[in-house]
Each structure stands twice: as structure tokens, then as C-alpha cells.
Motif scaffolding. Structure first.
Motif, PDB file in Angstrom:
ATOM      1  N   MET A  85       1.160  -1.100   0.035  1.00 29.29           N
ATOM      2  CA  MET A  85      -0.184   0.194   0.162  1.00 29.29           C
ATOM      3  C   MET A  85       0.925   1.153  -0.162  1.00 29.29           C
ATOM      4  O   MET A  85       0.883   2.199   1.031  1.00 29.29           O
ATOM      5  N   ALA A  86       2.142   1.441  -1.206  1.00 28.20           N
ATOM      6  CA  ALA A  86       2.743   2.275  -0.947  1.00 28.20           C
ATOM      7  C   ALA A  86       2.379   3.439  -1.578  1.00 28.20           C
ATOM      8  O   ALA A  86       1.509   3.233  -2.726  1.00 28.20           O
ATOM      9  N   SER A  87       2.683   4.890  -1.265  1.00 27.35           N
ATOM     10  CA  SER A  87       1.924   5.878  -1.548  1.00 27.35           C
ATOM     11  C   SER A  87       2.830   6.987  -1.886  1.00 27.35           C
ATOM     12  O   SER A  87       3.784   6.625  -0.636  1.00 27.35           O
ATOM     13  N   LYS A  88       3.652   8.065  -2.511  1.00 28.65           N
ATOM     14  CA  LYS A  88       4.148   8.723  -2.703  1.00 28.65           C
ATOM     15  C   LYS A  88       3.274  10.081  -3.684  1.00 28.65           C
ATOM     16  O   LYS A  88       2.660  10.024  -3.533  1.00 28.65           O
ATOM     17  N   ARG A  89       4.012  11.784  -2.609  1.00 32.36           N
ATOM     18  CA  ARG A  89       3.466  12.633  -3.090  1.00 32.36           C
ATOM     19  C   ARG A  89       4.364  12.902  -4.067  1.00 32.36           C
ATOM     20  O   ARG A  89       5.776  13.278  -4.723  1.00 32.36           O
ATOM     21  N   PHE A  90       3.499  14.164  -5.142  1.00 30.10           N
ATOM     22  CA  PHE A  90       3.808  14.744  -6.363  1.00 30.10           C
ATOM     23  C   PHE A  90       3.549  15.408  -6.595  1.00 30.10           C
ATOM     24  O   PHE A  90       2.051  15.650  -6.159  1.00 30.10           O
ATOM     25  N   ASP A  91       4.243  16.960  -6.329  1.00 33.84           N
ATOM     26  CA  ASP A  91       3.654  17.838  -6.108  1.00 33.84           C
ATOM     27  C   ASP A  91       2.138  18.422  -5.250  1.00 33.84           C
ATOM     28  O   ASP A  91       1.159  18.962  -5.539  1.00 33.84           O
ATOM     29  N   GLY A  92       2.288  17.622  -4.366  1.00 31.86           N
ATOM     30  CA  GLY A  92       1.809  18.108  -2.687  1.00 31.86           C
ATOM     31  C   GLY A  92       0.144  16.677  -3.024  1.00 31.86           C
ATOM     32  O   GLY A  92      -0.864  17.073  -2.497  1.00 31.86           O
ATOM     33  N   ARG A  93       0.695  15.944  -4.390  1.00 29.42           N
ATOM     34  CA  ARG A  93      -0.993  15.033  -4.269  1.00 29.42           C
ATOM     35  C   ARG A  93      -0.460  13.934  -3.989  1.00 29.42           C
ATOM     36  O   ARG A  93       0.693  13.388  -4.830  1.00 29.42           O
ATOM     37  N   PRO A  94      -1.396  12.996  -3.049  1.00 31.01           N
ATOM     38  CA  PRO A  94      -0.535  11.496  -3.094  1.00 31.01           C
ATOM     39  C   PRO A  94      -1.088  10.846  -4.527  1.00 31.01           C
ATOM     40  O   PRO A  94      -2.074  11.236  -4.858  1.00 31.01           O
ATOM     41  N   ALA A  95      -0.165   9.631  -4.406  1.00 32.08           N
ATOM     42  CA  ALA A  95      -0.336   8.378  -6.130  1.00 32.08           C
ATOM     43  C   ALA A  95       0.191   7.613  -5.930  1.00 32.08           C
ATOM     44  O   ALA A  95       1.677   7.076  -4.791  1.00 32.08           O
ATOM     45  N   ASP A  96      -0.524   6.191  -5.666  1.00 27.48           N
ATOM     46  CA  ASP A  96      -0.909   4.597  -4.833  1.00 27.48           C
ATOM     47  C   ASP A  96       0.226   4.317  -6.156  1.00 27.48           C
ATOM     48  O   ASP A  96      -0.366   4.516  -6.686  1.00 27.48           O
ATOM     49  N   LEU A  97       1.733   3.734  -5.610  1.00 29.90           N
ATOM     50  CA  LEU A  97       1.875   3.085  -6.255  1.00 29.90           C
ATOM     51  C   LEU A  97       2.226   1.294  -6.261  1.00 29.90           C
ATOM     52  O   LEU A  97       2.904   1.077  -7.003  1.00 29.90           O
ATOM     53  N   GLY A  98       1.736   1.249  -5.121  1.00 21.84           N
ATOM     54  CA  GLY A  98       1.456   0.115  -4.877  1.00 21.84           C
ATOM     55  C   GLY A  98      -0.022  -0.579  -5.593  1.00 21.84           C
ATOM     56  O   GLY A  98      -0.729  -0.372  -6.613  1.00 21.84           O
ATOM     57  N   ALA A  99      -0.602  -1.028  -4.635  1.00 25.03           N
ATOM     58  CA  ALA A  99      -2.472  -1.558  -5.018  1.00 25.03           C
ATOM     59  C   ALA A  99      -3.003   0.037  -4.912  1.00 25.03           C
ATOM     60  O   ALA A  99      -2.680   0.583  -4.738  1.00 25.03           O
ATOM     61  N   ALA A 100      -3.781  -0.362  -6.046  1.00 25.21           N
ATOM     62  CA  ALA A 100      -4.468   1.471  -6.474  1.00 25.21           C
ATOM     63  C   ALA A 100      -5.502   1.184  -6.065  1.00 25.21           C
ATOM     64  O   ALA A 100      -6.319   2.572  -5.702  1.00 25.21           O
ATOM     65  N   TYR A 101      -6.796   0.220  -5.411  1.00 26.51           N
ATOM     66  CA  TYR A 101      -7.453  -0.355  -4.417  1.00 26.51           C
ATOM     67  C   TYR A 101      -7.836  -0.955  -3.675  1.00 26.51           C
ATOM     68  O   TYR A 101      -7.027  -1.635  -3.716  1.00 26.51           O
ATOM     69  N   PHE A 102      -8.804  -1.327  -2.188  1.00 28.21           N
ATOM     70  CA  PHE A 102      -8.703  -2.311  -1.687  1.00 28.21           C
ATOM     71  C   PHE A 102     -10.540  -2.452  -2.054  1.00 28.21           C
ATOM     72  O   PHE A 102     -11.040  -1.805  -1.890  1.00 28.21           O
ATOM     73  N   THR A 103     -11.197  -4.364  -1.374  1.00 32.61           N
ATOM     74  CA  THR A 103     -12.278  -4.605  -1.361  1.00 32.61           C
ATOM     75  C   THR A 103     -12.694  -4.979  -0.539  1.00 32.61           C
ATOM     76  O   THR A 103     -11.229  -5.205   0.438  1.00 32.61           O
ATOM     77  N   VAL A 104     -14.195  -4.699   0.465  1.00 32.28           N
ATOM     78  CA  VAL A 104     -14.572  -5.460   1.601  1.00 32.28           C
ATOM     79  C   VAL A 104     -14.901  -6.277   1.264  1.00 32.28           C
ATOM     80  O   VAL A 104     -16.114  -6.765   1.078  1.00 32.28           O
ATOM     81  N   SER A 105     -14.650  -7.381   1.616  1.00 27.97           N
ATOM     82  CA  SER A 105     -15.842  -8.778   2.277  1.00 27.97           C
ATOM     83  C   SER A 105     -15.321  -9.424   3.182  1.00 27.97           C
ATOM     84  O   SER A 105     -17.296 -10.177   4.140  1.00 27.97           O
ATOM     85  N   ASP A 106     -14.888  -9.030   4.382  1.00 23.21           N
ATOM     86  CA  ASP A 106     -14.689 -10.030   5.646  1.00 23.21           C
ATOM     87  C   ASP A 106     -15.662  -8.248   6.504  1.00 23.21           C
ATOM     88  O   ASP A 106     -15.337  -7.605   6.444  1.00 23.21           O
ATOM     89  N   PRO A 107     -16.441  -9.105   7.635  1.00 25.44           N
ATOM     90  CA  PRO A 107     -17.481  -8.225   7.779  1.00 25.44           C
ATOM     91  C   PRO A 107     -16.392  -7.665   9.437  1.00 25.44           C
ATOM     92  O   PRO A 107     -16.527  -6.346   9.589  1.00 25.44           O
ATOM     93  N   GLY A 108     -15.213  -8.187   9.924  1.00 21.20           N
ATOM     94  CA  GLY A 108     -14.336  -7.438  10.324  1.00 21.20           C
ATOM     95  C   GLY A 108     -13.680  -6.478   9.908  1.00 21.20           C
ATOM     96  O   GLY A 108     -13.528  -5.368  10.720  1.00 21.20           O
ATOM     97  N   PHE A 109     -13.299  -6.704   9.162  1.00 19.34           N
ATOM     98  CA  PHE A 109     -12.636  -5.612   7.897  1.00 19.34           C
ATOM     99  C   PHE A 109     -14.061  -4.626   7.347  1.00 19.34           C
ATOM    100  O   PHE A 109     -13.664  -3.077   8.109  1.00 19.34           O
ATOM    101  N   ALA A 110     -14.829  -4.942   7.262  1.00 18.26           N
ATOM    102  CA  ALA A 110     -16.111  -3.548   6.829  1.00 18.26           C
ATOM    103  C   ALA A 110     -16.541  -3.014   7.907  1.00 18.26           C
ATOM    104  O   ALA A 110     -16.057  -1.690   7.578  1.00 18.26           O
ATOM    105  N   GLU A 111     -15.972  -3.163   9.245  1.00 18.41           N
ATOM    106  CA  GLU A 111     -15.970  -2.572  10.500  1.00 18.41           C
ATOM    107  C   GLU A 111     -14.774  -0.895  10.655  1.00 18.41           C
ATOM    108  O   GLU A 111     -15.021   0.108  11.207  1.00 18.41           O
ATOM    109  N   VAL A 112     -13.720  -1.870  10.196  1.00 18.91           N
ATOM    110  CA  VAL A 112     -12.238  -1.126  10.372  1.00 18.91           C
ATOM    111  C   VAL A 112     -12.746   0.385   9.294  1.00 18.91           C
ATOM    112  O   VAL A 112     -12.647   1.240   9.149  1.00 18.91           O
ATOM    113  N   VAL A 113     -12.913  -0.552   8.041  1.00 16.27           N
ATOM    114  CA  VAL A 113     -13.247   0.184   6.819  1.00 16.27           C
ATOM    115  C   VAL A 113     -14.629   1.808   6.821  1.00 16.27           C
ATOM    116  O   VAL A 113     -14.064   2.879   6.995  1.00 16.27           O
ATOM    117  N   ARG A 114     -15.670   1.569   8.136  1.00 13.41           N
ATOM    118  CA  ARG A 114     -16.519   1.847   8.256  1.00 13.41           C
ATOM    119  C   ARG A 114     -16.159   3.261   9.524  1.00 13.41           C
ATOM    120  O   ARG A 114     -16.255   4.412   9.154  1.00 13.41           O
TER     121      ARG A 114
END
Length: 144
Positions: A44-73
Motif C-alpha cells: 500500500m505504497a504511496s508517494k507525493r507528487f506536487d503535493g498530491r498522493p499517488a498510490d504506487l502499489g495497490a490502487a484500491y481495496f475491496t471489502v468482503s470480511d465483516p470485521g474488516f468492513a467495520e474497520v473500513v466504516r
């Protein structure tokens, strides 16, 4: 072996390592995270370019686990994560079509910010290459 004498070292400060360390910490187990890189985040690597974040590793994530869904909420309520899209546009010999799928989530400050949020209360040692893992020192046959 008493719980007060147990110490755990988690190798890697990606989201899995940090989430594991956070659960151990919440359970009252002394834990330390060791990371080879300069910052937590892993894939989940991110770097800033001109003050804006850019994701260099994963571009997004999904949620299927109820416990993780609680964290994401919680992340969403704090403004750390937001829904991004539930569809992609795909092109093939048959033309353009929308491909449905699970909701993809993004982080306004880059995905690494989510790992940093999870690691906020943890001792994370960066720039630490781990060459081996084994039992730690003992006193009278018990881990210390």
C-alpha cells in the motif's frame, strides 16, 4: 510462561503485519514491528507528487470480511477512505462494456495513510532488515 513476559516481533509493516500487531497490542501483548523500508505501508505504497498522493502499489481495496468492513466504516467516518467505484470499463474485440464487481475503495491521502493510521499507537522500527527469525533470549528456560 506469564503473559507479562511475552514479547512479539512482527516482521513487515504492510497492512497485514500492522493489523496483526494492532490486535496483539489491543490484547495487551507487547509487540514491536520491524520494517525493511523507510516507512510503513508495504504494497500500500504511496508517494507525493506536487503535493498530491499517488498510490504506487495497490490502487484500491475491496471489502468482503465483516470485521474488516467495520474497520473500513471507521476509516470512512474519519475521512480516511471513500467508496471509489463498483464497475470498470473493459475493451475487447466486442467493444466497450462495463464490468460490475465489488465496490473498490480509495484513500484521499493515499492507501499508505491507512496503514499509518493503524500503526499510530505501535512501536514501528523502520530501515531494519530482518535476516532471520528464531526464539528470543530465555531466562531459566522461559522467554523474556
Amino acid at each position: 510462561m506469564g503473559a507479562d513476559r511475552t514479547r512479539v516481533v512482527v516482521v513487515g509493516a504492510g497492512i497485514a503485519g500492522v493489523a496483526c500487531a494492532a490486535e496483539l497490542h489491543r490484547a495487551g501483548i507487547p509487540v514491536q514491528v520491524r520494517e525493511r523500508g523507510r516507512v510503513p505501508g508495504g504494497r500500500m505504497a504511496s508517494k507525493r507528487f506536487d503535493g498530491r498522493p499517488a498510490d504506487l502499489g495497490a490502487a484500491y481495496f475491496t471489502v468482503s470480511d465483516p470485521g474488516f468492513a467495520e474497520v473500513v466504516r471507521g476509516w470512512a467516518a474519519a475521512g480516511l477512505a471513500r467508496e471509489w467505484t463498483g464497475t470498470f470499463v473493459a475493451y475487447s474485440a466486442d467493444g466497450r462494456r462495463e464490468v460490475p464487481g465489488p465496490m473498490r475503495w480509495a484513500a484521499p491521502r493515499g492507501l499508505r495513510s491507512l496503514v499509518e493510521h493503524l500503526a499510530a499507537d505501535l512501536p514501528v522500527v523502520v530501515d531494519r532488515l530482518v535476516l532471520g527469525v528464531g526464539p528470543g533470549p530465555t531466562v531459566d528456560g522461559e522467554p523474556c
